[in-house]
Each structure stands twice: as C-alpha cells, then as structure tokens.
Write a protein that holds these residues in place. Structure first.
Motif, PDB file in Angstrom:
ATOM      1  N   GLY A 180     -17.376  64.018 106.610  1.00 42.95           N
ATOM      2  CA  GLY A 180     -17.388  65.391 107.110  1.00 42.95           C
ATOM      3  C   GLY A 180     -17.030  65.537 108.565  1.00 42.95           C
ATOM      4  O   GLY A 180     -16.556  66.596 108.982  1.00 42.95           O
ATOM      5  N   SER A 181     -17.251  64.495 109.380  1.00 39.36           N
ATOM      6  CA  SER A 181     -16.912  64.603 110.800  1.00 39.36           C
ATOM      7  C   SER A 181     -15.410  64.577 111.034  1.00 39.36           C
ATOM      8  O   SER A 181     -14.933  64.943 112.105  1.00 39.36           O
ATOM      9  CB  SER A 181     -17.571  63.464 111.586  1.00 39.36           C
ATOM     10  OG  SER A 181     -17.052  62.209 111.185  1.00 39.36           O
ATOM     11  N   ILE A 182     -14.636  64.152 110.032  1.00 36.11           N
ATOM     12  CA  ILE A 182     -13.170  64.097 110.162  1.00 36.11           C
ATOM     13  C   ILE A 182     -12.555  65.436 109.806  1.00 36.11           C
ATOM     14  O   ILE A 182     -11.582  65.877 110.420  1.00 36.11           O
ATOM     15  CB  ILE A 182     -12.602  62.987 109.258  1.00 36.11           C
ATOM     16  CG1 ILE A 182     -13.219  61.640 109.632  1.00 36.11           C
ATOM     17  CG2 ILE A 182     -11.082  62.925 109.355  1.00 36.11           C
ATOM     18  CD1 ILE A 182     -12.856  60.518 108.682  1.00 36.11           C
ATOM     19  N   GLY A 183     -13.121  66.114 108.829  1.00 37.17           N
ATOM     20  CA  GLY A 183     -12.599  67.404 108.400  1.00 37.17           C
ATOM     21  C   GLY A 183     -13.338  67.891 107.182  1.00 37.17           C
ATOM     22  O   GLY A 183     -14.125  67.155 106.574  1.00 37.17           O
ATOM     23  N   GLU A 184     -13.089  69.150 106.808  1.00 39.18           N
ATOM     24  CA  GLU A 184     -13.749  69.729 105.644  1.00 39.18           C
ATOM     25  C   GLU A 184     -13.479  68.876 104.412  1.00 39.18           C
ATOM     26  O   GLU A 184     -12.339  68.491 104.145  1.00 39.18           O
ATOM     27  CB  GLU A 184     -13.233  71.144 105.416  1.00 39.18           C
ATOM     28  CG  GLU A 184     -13.922  71.834 104.261  1.00 39.18           C
ATOM     29  CD  GLU A 184     -13.377  73.221 104.007  1.00 39.18           C
ATOM     30  OE1 GLU A 184     -14.189  74.132 103.763  1.00 39.18           O
ATOM     31  OE2 GLU A 184     -12.139  73.387 104.040  1.00 39.18           O
ATOM     32  N   THR A 185     -14.532  68.588 103.684  1.00 38.61           N
ATOM     33  CA  THR A 185     -14.427  67.735 102.505  1.00 38.61           C
ATOM     34  C   THR A 185     -14.778  68.538 101.263  1.00 38.61           C
ATOM     35  O   THR A 185     -15.854  69.118 101.181  1.00 38.61           O
ATOM     36  CB  THR A 185     -15.362  66.516 102.635  1.00 38.61           C
ATOM     37  OG1 THR A 185     -15.036  65.807 103.826  1.00 38.61           O
ATOM     38  CG2 THR A 185     -15.197  65.586 101.461  1.00 38.61           C
ATOM     39  N   ILE A 186     -13.861  68.584 100.322  1.00 36.04           N
ATOM     40  CA  ILE A 186     -14.036  69.360  99.095  1.00 36.04           C
ATOM     41  C   ILE A 186     -14.213  68.403  97.918  1.00 36.04           C
ATOM     42  O   ILE A 186     -13.443  67.452  97.771  1.00 36.04           O
ATOM     43  CB  ILE A 186     -12.818  70.268  98.841  1.00 36.04           C
ATOM     44  CG1 ILE A 186     -12.685  71.300  99.960  1.00 36.04           C
ATOM     45  CG2 ILE A 186     -12.928  70.970  97.487  1.00 36.04           C
ATOM     46  CD1 ILE A 186     -11.408  72.111  99.901  1.00 36.04           C
ATOM     47  N   LEU A 187     -15.218  68.677  97.094  1.00 33.15           N
ATOM     48  CA  LEU A 187     -15.410  67.930  95.851  1.00 33.15           C
ATOM     49  C   LEU A 187     -14.829  68.761  94.710  1.00 33.15           C
ATOM     50  O   LEU A 187     -15.091  69.956  94.618  1.00 33.15           O
ATOM     51  CB  LEU A 187     -16.897  67.662  95.599  1.00 33.15           C
ATOM     52  CG  LEU A 187     -17.666  66.949  96.713  1.00 33.15           C
ATOM     53  CD1 LEU A 187     -19.091  66.653  96.264  1.00 33.15           C
ATOM     54  CD2 LEU A 187     -16.959  65.680  97.130  1.00 33.15           C
ATOM     55  N   THR A 188     -14.051  68.138  93.863  1.00 29.49           N
ATOM     56  CA  THR A 188     -13.363  68.865  92.808  1.00 29.49           C
ATOM     57  C   THR A 188     -13.483  68.157  91.466  1.00 29.49           C
ATOM     58  O   THR A 188     -13.618  66.937  91.412  1.00 29.49           O
ATOM     59  CB  THR A 188     -11.865  69.034  93.163  1.00 29.49           C
ATOM     60  OG1 THR A 188     -11.210  69.787  92.139  1.00 29.49           O
ATOM     61  CG2 THR A 188     -11.162  67.680  93.290  1.00 29.49           C
ATOM     62  N   ASP A 189     -13.416  68.953  90.399  1.00 25.62           N
ATOM     63  CA  ASP A 189     -13.338  68.375  89.053  1.00 25.62           C
ATOM     64  C   ASP A 189     -11.888  68.351  88.569  1.00 25.62           C
ATOM     65  O   ASP A 189     -11.625  68.073  87.401  1.00 25.62           O
ATOM     66  CB  ASP A 189     -14.228  69.155  88.079  1.00 25.62           C
ATOM     67  CG  ASP A 189     -13.834  70.627  87.948  1.00 25.62           C
ATOM     68  OD1 ASP A 189     -12.846  71.049  88.594  1.00 25.62           O
ATOM     69  OD2 ASP A 189     -14.519  71.360  87.215  1.00 25.62           O
ATOM     70  N   ASN A 190     -10.951  68.643  89.454  1.00 25.52           N
ATOM     71  CA  ASN A 190      -9.531  68.599  89.118  1.00 25.52           C
ATOM     72  C   ASN A 190      -8.781  67.772  90.161  1.00 25.52           C
ATOM     73  O   ASN A 190      -7.848  68.261  90.809  1.00 25.52           O
ATOM     74  CB  ASN A 190      -8.950  70.019  89.041  1.00 25.52           C
ATOM     75  CG  ASN A 190      -7.488  70.033  88.614  1.00 25.52           C
ATOM     76  OD1 ASN A 190      -6.990  69.096  87.990  1.00 25.52           O
ATOM     77  ND2 ASN A 190      -6.774  71.097  88.967  1.00 25.52           N
ATOM     78  N   LEU A 191      -9.207  66.526  90.322  1.00 23.01           N
ATOM     79  CA  LEU A 191      -8.539  65.660  91.289  1.00 23.01           C
ATOM     80  C   LEU A 191      -7.072  65.461  90.924  1.00 23.01           C
ATOM     81  O   LEU A 191      -6.211  65.385  91.803  1.00 23.01           O
ATOM     82  CB  LEU A 191      -9.244  64.304  91.377  1.00 23.01           C
ATOM     83  CG  LEU A 191      -8.636  63.319  92.377  1.00 23.01           C
ATOM     84  CD1 LEU A 191      -8.848  63.798  93.804  1.00 23.01           C
ATOM     85  CD2 LEU A 191      -9.207  61.916  92.200  1.00 23.01           C
ATOM     86  N   ALA A 192      -6.767  65.388  89.636  1.00 22.23           N
ATOM     87  CA  ALA A 192      -5.378  65.198  89.221  1.00 22.23           C
ATOM     88  C   ALA A 192      -4.499  66.326  89.738  1.00 22.23           C
ATOM     89  O   ALA A 192      -3.372  66.097  90.204  1.00 22.23           O
ATOM     90  CB  ALA A 192      -5.287  65.103  87.703  1.00 22.23           C
TER      91      ALA A 192
END
Length: 403
Positions: A180-192
């Motif tokens: 998180g200190s590098i940038g906004e981090t998003i978790l997704t169920d559609n990584l593909a």
C-alpha cells in the motif's frame, strides 16, 4: 528516518518477503518494503547491484519517495535460509521460470509466489509451484534503474492483485497492506481481465518503445505511432474476447473495449471516433511521458527481449483461435530482428514497420467489437474510474500515496 535522511527499515514480526530481481520495479518495491519495516531480502544475480545496495542502500529519486533506504541484497540463498511467506518475482519475463525454479525450495509451505511480470506468466508459474501457490500482481506504474541501486519512479499507479481462477485468498490481504505504501492496491476476482488489459498496453507501449528507442511521451506525439498502438491493442482485444476474457480496466489506464478500432475506424481517413481515440493516446503520452520501455532497457543490457511473452502470446493464441493478428506478428518479428542484428532502435524503424504493414490491415475484423458507450474515464485518464462492484476490494495502508 534517521537524521542523515537514511531509513533503517527496522524489521517487523510480520511475513517474510523475498524480492527476486532488483531492476526498476523490483528495486522500488524492495525499497518501500524495507522502508516500511518489513522482513525483506532482495535477491539479484547482478553482483554490482547487490554491492551498491549493501554499501549505499537503495536510493529512490523523485517526490514522495522513501529516499535512501538501508536493506540487504544477496546474489544467492544458502541452504539454511528461513522460508519466505511471499516471493515477489520482479525479473523480466524471459527469466521468470528459471528464477521461480531456483527459489521454490525457499517458499514456505503455505506461502505464495507473486508474479509482477508483464504478460500472462501465472500459468507458467503454476506448472512450477502449483496453482494454489501462485498469486498475480498487475503493476500499473513504471520505474527505471538509473544505475545500480539507484531507482526512479517514471509513472504513478498501484497494483491489482488476485488469482487467475478468481477465487478468494486470505494471503492477498497482508500482501495488499504491505504494498500500500507504493500505491493504491486493488483486490479483484477478475485478475485475468486486468492481466489482458495490461497486456494490450504492454504489447504496444513496451514493444514500440523497444523499436523506437525513446520515451512514451516522445513516441506518442507521432500519429503513425498512435495508429500502430490502436491496431496492436485492437488485435489483443479480439483475442481476449475469443478466449472468453472479460476485460477489466486497470486504474489510470485505458478502457480497451472502447478504444478498440471498429471496421469503420479502420477504413476512415478521419472521424469523430478516431479523433477521440487519438486524443486519448496523446493524453496518455503526456501523463506517462517519462515512461521508458523495460524491453528496451533489457535489450540495451544484452538480454533477450520479452516480446514472445507479450505480442507472441497474442500471435500464438490468435492462430489457435482463428483470429488474425498481423500487426502483433510484425512487431514480434521486428523486435527479434533488431535484437539479433543489434540494429539501433529509432523512429525510422517504426516508420518503416508502419509502411510495410499497411497492406495487412484492410480486412474486416474476425469478431467485430460490440457497440458500447464510452466509459467517461476512458476519455480522460485523469478522471477516476467508476466505483467497482461489490466483488472488488480496495486495500491500502494508512501510509498509501495518493497517486
């Protein structure tokens, strides 16, 4: 931070991280993790980089950077090394499989390998470590290594994290918090979907950057470069759709479904649609003007270009699916020829490629793109994307940078 401006990166009792590869992306990731007090080891096969990090620290240039961070870099892992909870693979794609095999014995039983490479590397790593031990990280920002141990961030952005099978995974949450200190981090169920969207961008920007030999801002000022970019991205979109992939826009980048050329776009000399798409690419070139192709940097160091992991994925999958991909095939061949002949990259190389491929782009699409309204965020990369569905989780640490 000490009085001399050097962060000591005092260790915490949290998960253990191994960062494999200390080029632009890996070096900057390692620097932030060290600065955040995480238990981190940086692994590089380049002794000069390791020596620079161990003697002078990781030096990160630019605003909102951690500055000079003390950390430990090694060129190999001893047999007594304590297992790592996360192994972050930040090598170039051609080296990722060899790197994964080398560090697999040091992965904790419940740990995960995380691929930060461009392309579609998760299936390759799954064959090595097993699908349950592989997480994917789409990097939506750029960085370069000015000299061993000295790093500069070249574009803003964060991460999209997930699994290629879309399943939830508890290991994603501490990973997102650490990054998180590098940038906004998003978790997704559609990584593909996110992977393929980034792949379309890399197939154009990384490969044309390797051929043109200049930064993105300079290249995208030229209309023929923008036209090649649109043609490359369109072929990727077609192959993605034929593969059953629902594209997911990566924050701060392009809506690929909208920007893909229609049959009318392909034959029009000028139209409102084409004008809007060229304007978008000009805006992207302005925003990411300092971005330089990592493939170009690898070629300058005498390493094989990663074009087979980018445009090559499109040509091989397109062939299997019956989707024509002549522009990606031409780019792939040209990059290999440039690397083999040690021909200097230049705008003239790109211009000649453009002229040679005009006869290849007149046929209609195998699968016409569906009609759709433009996403407002696609029209201006500075406009935030619309809110995600409930299946998508945003995870940032209190110290996350606003990018």
């Amino acid at each position: 931070m000490s009085q001399d401006g050097v962060s000591s990166g005092a260790r915490s009792s949290g998960p253990r991280f191994l960062v494999v590869g200390c080029g632009g992306i890996g070096g900057l990731v390692a620097a932030h993790l060290f600065a955040g007090g995480h238990d981190v080891t940086a692994l590089t096969t380049n002794a000069r980089i390791a020596d620079a990090i161990n003697t002078k620290g990781l030096r990160v240039l630019g605003e909102n950077s951690p500055g000079v961070v003390r950390g430990r870099a090694v060129t190999e892992l001893g047999p007594g090394t304590e297992p790592f909870d996360y192994i972050l693979l930040a090598t170039q794609p051609p080296q990722v499989e060899e790197a994964a095999r080398g560090v697999l014995p040091h992965l904790a039983e419940t740990g995960a390998m995380v691929t930060f490479q461009n392309g579609l590397c998760e299936p390759r790593l799954a064959r090595i470590a097993g699908p349950e031990r592989v997480l994917g990280g789409v990097v939506a920002w750029g960085a370069s290594m000015a000299e061993p141990g000295v790093y500069e961030r070249t574009s803003p952005g964060g991460f999209v994290l997930g699994r290629m099978d879309g399943q939830p995974d508890d290991r994603l949450y501490p990973l997102a918090k650490a990054l998180g200190s590098i940038g906004e981090t998003i978790l997704t169920d559609n990584l593909a979907g996110a992977r393929w969207s980034k792949l379309a961008i890399n197939c154009s920007i990384s490969s044309l950057g390797a051929l043109g030999g200049d930064r993105l801002g300079v290249l995208l000022r030229h209309r023929f470069i923008r036209r090649l970019t649109l043609e490359i991205m369109t072929e990727v979109v077609l192959v993605a759709r034929a593969s059953g992939v629902k594209l997911q826009k990566v924050s701060g980048t392009l809506d690929l479904d909208w920007i893909a050329l229609s049959d009318a776009d392909r034959v029009a000399v000028a139209s409102p649609s084409l004008f809007a798409k060229h304007a978008i690419l000009l805006a992207v070139g302005t925003r990411f003007r300092k971005m330089r192709s990592s493939m170009l940097a690898a070629m300058e160091r005498g390493r094989p270009p990663a074009v087979d992991f980018l445009n090559g994925e499109i040509t091989s999958r397109g062939l299997a699916l019956g989707i024509a991909t002549p522009i990606n095939a031409a780019i792939q061949a040209e990059v290999h020829a440039l690397a083999a002949n040690r021909t200097p990259p230049s705008l003239a190389v790109c211009r000649a490629l453009y002229e040679r491929t005009r006869s290849l782009v007149n046929a209609p699409f195998s699968i016409p793109p569906p009609p759709a309204e433009a996403d407002p965020a696609a029209l201006d990369p500075e406009i935030p994307p619309p809110p995600r569905k409930a299946t998508t989780t945003r995870a940032t640490s209190p110290s996350s940078l606003e990018l």
